[in-house]
Design an enzyme around this catalytic site. Structure first.
Site, mmCIF file in Angstrom:
data_model
loop_
_atom_site.group_PDB
_atom_site.id
_atom_site.type_symbol
_atom_site.label_atom_id
_atom_site.label_comp_id
_atom_site.label_asym_id
_atom_site.label_seq_id
_atom_site.Cartn_x
_atom_site.Cartn_y
_atom_site.Cartn_z
ATOM 1 N N SER A 65 0.800 -1.237 0.000
ATOM 2 C CA SER A 65 0.000 0.000 0.000
ATOM 3 C C SER A 65 0.828 1.280 0.000
ATOM 4 O O SER A 65 0.280 2.356 -0.253
ATOM 5 C CB SER A 65 -0.953 0.014 1.198
ATOM 6 N N LYS A 68 0.553 3.249 -3.087
ATOM 7 C CA LYS A 68 -0.615 4.094 -3.352
ATOM 8 C C LYS A 68 -0.259 5.579 -3.365
ATOM 9 O O LYS A 68 -0.780 6.334 -4.192
ATOM 10 C CB LYS A 68 -1.690 3.835 -2.285
ATOM 11 N N TYR A 193 -1.911 -3.379 -11.056
ATOM 12 C CA TYR A 193 -1.976 -3.022 -9.632
ATOM 13 C C TYR A 193 -1.173 -3.986 -8.757
ATOM 14 O O TYR A 193 -0.451 -3.566 -7.851
ATOM 15 C CB TYR A 193 -3.441 -2.979 -9.182
ATOM 16 N N TYR A 245 -3.991 3.304 7.393
ATOM 17 C CA TYR A 245 -5.256 2.565 7.387
ATOM 18 C C TYR A 245 -6.224 3.208 8.370
ATOM 19 O O TYR A 245 -6.226 4.424 8.538
ATOM 20 C CB TYR A 245 -5.023 1.076 7.699
ATOM 21 N N VAL A 263 1.224 -3.722 3.979
ATOM 22 C CA VAL A 263 1.086 -4.976 4.723
ATOM 23 C C VAL A 263 2.312 -5.886 4.625
ATOM 24 O O VAL A 263 2.338 -6.954 5.226
ATOM 25 C CB VAL A 263 -0.182 -5.758 4.302
#
Length: 309
Positions: A65, A68, A193, A245, A263
């Site tokens: 993540s 992102k 992705y 998160y 993660v």
């Protein structure tokens, strides 16, 4: 200025490492379940190009993540703020990163922000290129620019493992395709992705990216601008509000710096105008953040008054 020596940082790392036993690795992605939960490492990168570290900073982890915030920066550079935020919102969410709930509740089914999976998939959809390979090459080139490391690539094993288990992300994509947020082949978007999430870096790479954000888009070595200041500012804002998160609020209170976790156990931190931080600690808490990594950042923030608030 904190931690002028590796020894100073090693002492903090040793204390934080006790917390690794309170977490567990991300076993829902088979390739990530192989990580050693006892690992913990950190690098801090300064504006003058110097850095300090503790632990095995050569150990590679996948971005997950953390990617992102990097694809958001690239999409903003390529497409502009108005276009990007016509498809994805600005607001934090208290829901898990892979939740579909807010998509169903919002109108017109626009993801709330770029840091949840739905929003990140919408942003990756915006990356320019005529094929998955060309778009991935654009992402890799951008990350290589930010890190000053041309050897960065992605793990085929992790990408394949994630692609084969991405059923919930497929659901998010089809939901967004139904509502016009994305309009490409879902399998191709997921291929891109999962490869984006599987890009491999080490702690020093993360710290090097962190200092670029901390300096508002300026490379610490070349002193050249590698992203517009407004892009760095927007990304840092999302890191504060949504980067950890659904523990982002607590993290803002306890640590108070822009940060993004993944993660795989990675954390990218950017202390505005001061330094970049890269952490790797695969043992995760129940929110998906590195349990010892967060503790280490809490200790640093308290000892050196890092909070921006």
């Amino acid at each position: 200025m904190p931690c002028q020596t590796n020894i100073e940082l090693e002492n903090l790392l040793k204390e934080a490492k006790q917390y690794t036993k309170m977490g567990k690795v991300a076993d829902y992605i088979p390739a990530l379940s192989k990580a050693n939960p006892d690992d913990l490492s950190i690098a801090i990168y300064y504006p003058d190009g110097k850095y300090v570290f503790a632990g095995n900073i050569e150990e590679k982890i996948t971005l997950q993540s953390i990617s992102k915030v990097l694809t958001l920066a690239l999409a903003l550079i390529q497409r502009g703020e108005e276009f990007v935020f016509s498809k994805v919102g600005y607001e934090p969410t208290g829901d898990p990163f892979n939740s579909i709930v807010k998509l169903e509740m919002s109108n017109p089914s626009k993801p709330l922000n770029p840091m949840i999976n739905a929003g990140a998939l919408a942003v990756t959809h915006m990356i320019e290129g005529h094929s998955v390979e060309e778009r991935l090459s654009n992402i890799l080139s951008f990350i290589q620019l930010l890190t000053g490391n041309e050897d960065i690539h992605y793990s085929k094993e992790v990408a394949q493992s994630e692609f084969e288990t991405s059923h919930l992300n497929r659901s998010l994509c089809y939901f967004m395709k139904q509502h016009g947020i994305i309009d490409e082949n879902v399998e191709e978007l997921l291929d891109l992705y999962t490869k984006q999430c599987a890009i491999e870096v080490n702690c020093l790479d993360l710290a090097r990216i962190g200092i670029v954000f901390a300096l508002g888009g300026i490379d610490p070595i070349t002193k050249e601008r590698v992203m517009p200041e407004y892009v760095a500012r927007l990304c840092k804002t999302f890191m504060v509000t949504c980067g950890m998160y659904n523990a982002s609020g607590e993290f803002a209170v306890r640590v108070g710096i822009p940060a993004k976790s993944g993660v795989s156990g990675g954390i990218l931190g950017a202390v505005p105008n001061r330094f970049g931080i890269g952490i790797s600690g695969p043992a995760l808490d129940d929110k998906g953040n590195s349990v010892a990594g967060v503790k280490l950042l809490e200790m640093l923030a308290e000892k050196y008054s890092l909070s921006m608030f």
